[in-house]
Design a protein around this motif. Structure first.
Motif, PDB file in Angstrom:
ATOM      1  N   GLU A  32       0.847  -1.184   0.000  1.00 10.44           N
ATOM      2  CA  GLU A  32       0.000   0.000   0.000  1.00 10.44           C
ATOM      3  C   GLU A  32       0.891   1.246   0.000  1.00 10.44           C
ATOM      4  O   GLU A  32       1.717   1.425   0.889  1.00 10.44           O
ATOM      5  CB  GLU A  32      -0.907  -0.014   1.232  1.00 10.44           C
ATOM      6  N   VAL A  33       0.733   2.040  -1.021  1.00  8.17           N
ATOM      7  CA  VAL A  33       1.538   3.253  -1.124  1.00  8.17           C
ATOM      8  C   VAL A  33       0.622   4.456  -1.328  1.00  8.17           C
ATOM      9  O   VAL A  33      -0.536   4.320  -1.700  1.00  8.17           O
ATOM     10  CB  VAL A  33       2.548   3.175  -2.297  1.00  8.17           C
ATOM     11  N   LEU A  34       1.179   5.618  -1.112  1.00  4.82           N
ATOM     12  CA  LEU A  34       0.419   6.848  -1.309  1.00  4.82           C
ATOM     13  C   LEU A  34       0.536   7.285  -2.762  1.00  4.82           C
ATOM     14  O   LEU A  34       1.613   7.306  -3.337  1.00  4.82           O
ATOM     15  CB  LEU A  34       0.955   7.940  -0.382  1.00  4.82           C
ATOM     16  N   ARG A  35      -0.613   7.614  -3.317  1.00  6.44           N
ATOM     17  CA  ARG A  35      -0.654   7.912  -4.725  1.00  6.44           C
ATOM     18  C   ARG A  35      -1.472   9.176  -4.945  1.00  6.44           C
ATOM     19  O   ARG A  35      -2.498   9.382  -4.299  1.00  6.44           O
ATOM     20  CB  ARG A  35      -1.312   6.721  -5.433  1.00  6.44           C
ATOM     21  N   CYS A  36      -1.049  10.001  -5.882  1.00  2.00           N
ATOM     22  CA  CYS A  36      -1.795  11.205  -6.223  1.00  2.00           C
ATOM     23  C   CYS A  36      -2.933  10.820  -7.169  1.00  2.00           C
ATOM     24  O   CYS A  36      -2.706  10.213  -8.204  1.00  2.00           O
ATOM     25  CB  CYS A  36      -0.866  12.211  -6.903  1.00  2.00           C
ATOM     26  N   PRO A  37      -4.189  11.145  -6.797  1.00  2.34           N
ATOM     27  CA  PRO A  37      -5.326  10.762  -7.644  1.00  2.34           C
ATOM     28  C   PRO A  37      -5.356  11.525  -8.965  1.00  2.34           C
ATOM     29  O   PRO A  37      -6.030  11.121  -9.904  1.00  2.34           O
ATOM     30  CB  PRO A  37      -6.546  11.086  -6.779  1.00  2.34           C
ATOM     31  N   LYS A  38      -4.633  12.614  -9.029  1.00  5.94           N
ATOM     32  CA  LYS A  38      -4.686  13.456 -10.214  1.00  5.94           C
ATOM     33  C   LYS A  38      -3.670  13.036 -11.278  1.00  5.94           C
ATOM     34  O   LYS A  38      -4.028  12.745 -12.406  1.00  5.94           O
ATOM     35  CB  LYS A  38      -4.457  14.912  -9.798  1.00  5.94           C
ATOM     36  N   CYS A  39      -2.389  12.989 -10.896  1.00  3.58           N
ATOM     37  CA  CYS A  39      -1.363  12.669 -11.890  1.00  3.58           C
ATOM     38  C   CYS A  39      -0.855  11.242 -11.774  1.00  3.58           C
ATOM     39  O   CYS A  39      -0.110  10.775 -12.625  1.00  3.58           O
ATOM     40  CB  CYS A  39      -0.206  13.661 -11.797  1.00  3.58           C
ATOM     41  N   GLY A  40      -1.267  10.526 -10.700  1.00  2.00           N
ATOM     42  CA  GLY A  40      -0.862   9.132 -10.573  1.00  2.00           C
ATOM     43  C   GLY A  40       0.538   8.932 -10.034  1.00  2.00           C
ATOM     44  O   GLY A  40       1.050   7.823 -10.016  1.00  2.00           O
ATOM     45  N   ARG A  41       1.152   9.996  -9.574  1.00  2.00           N
ATOM     46  CA  ARG A  41       2.495   9.909  -9.010  1.00  2.00           C
ATOM     47  C   ARG A  41       2.437   9.132  -7.704  1.00  2.00           C
ATOM     48  O   ARG A  41       1.562   9.356  -6.875  1.00  2.00           O
ATOM     49  CB  ARG A  41       2.997  11.336  -8.750  1.00  2.00           C
ATOM     50  N   VAL A  42       3.365   8.203  -7.525  1.00  2.00           N
ATOM     51  CA  VAL A  42       3.366   7.325  -6.358  1.00  2.00           C
ATOM     52  C   VAL A  42       4.533   7.686  -5.449  1.00  2.00           C
ATOM     53  O   VAL A  42       5.636   7.929  -5.917  1.00  2.00           O
ATOM     54  CB  VAL A  42       3.450   5.844  -6.813  1.00  2.00           C
TER      55      VAL A  42
END
Ligand code: ZN
Length: 63
Positions: A32-42
């Motif tokens: 489980e990682v943190l991901r930006c919902p907008k650009c998909g950057r993890v």
């Protein structure tokens, strides 16, 4: 450092925790990682790099 409200440096969106499949040295694992919902950057947490990837390396050496 215990702040869980990480934001994407690029879009200033709050990052969401999401299960992601990684492939490393031919082994795949889910984390489980943190991901930006907008650009998909993890955001790869350091404990993933140190823990899970080191674990995979050990498994490969341990043959
Ligand atoms: Zn973003």
């Amino acid at each position: 450092m215990a702040d869980s409200s990480w934001r994407c440096a690029r879009c200033d969106e709050a990052l969401t925790a999401r299960k992601t499949v990684f492939t490393y040295l031919g082994q795949s694992f889910t984390h489980e990682v943190l991901r930006c919902p907008k650009c998909g950057r993890v955001l790869i947490p350091p404990e993933l790099a140190r823990g899970k990837m080191a674990e995979v390396e050990e498994q490969l050496e341990d043959k």
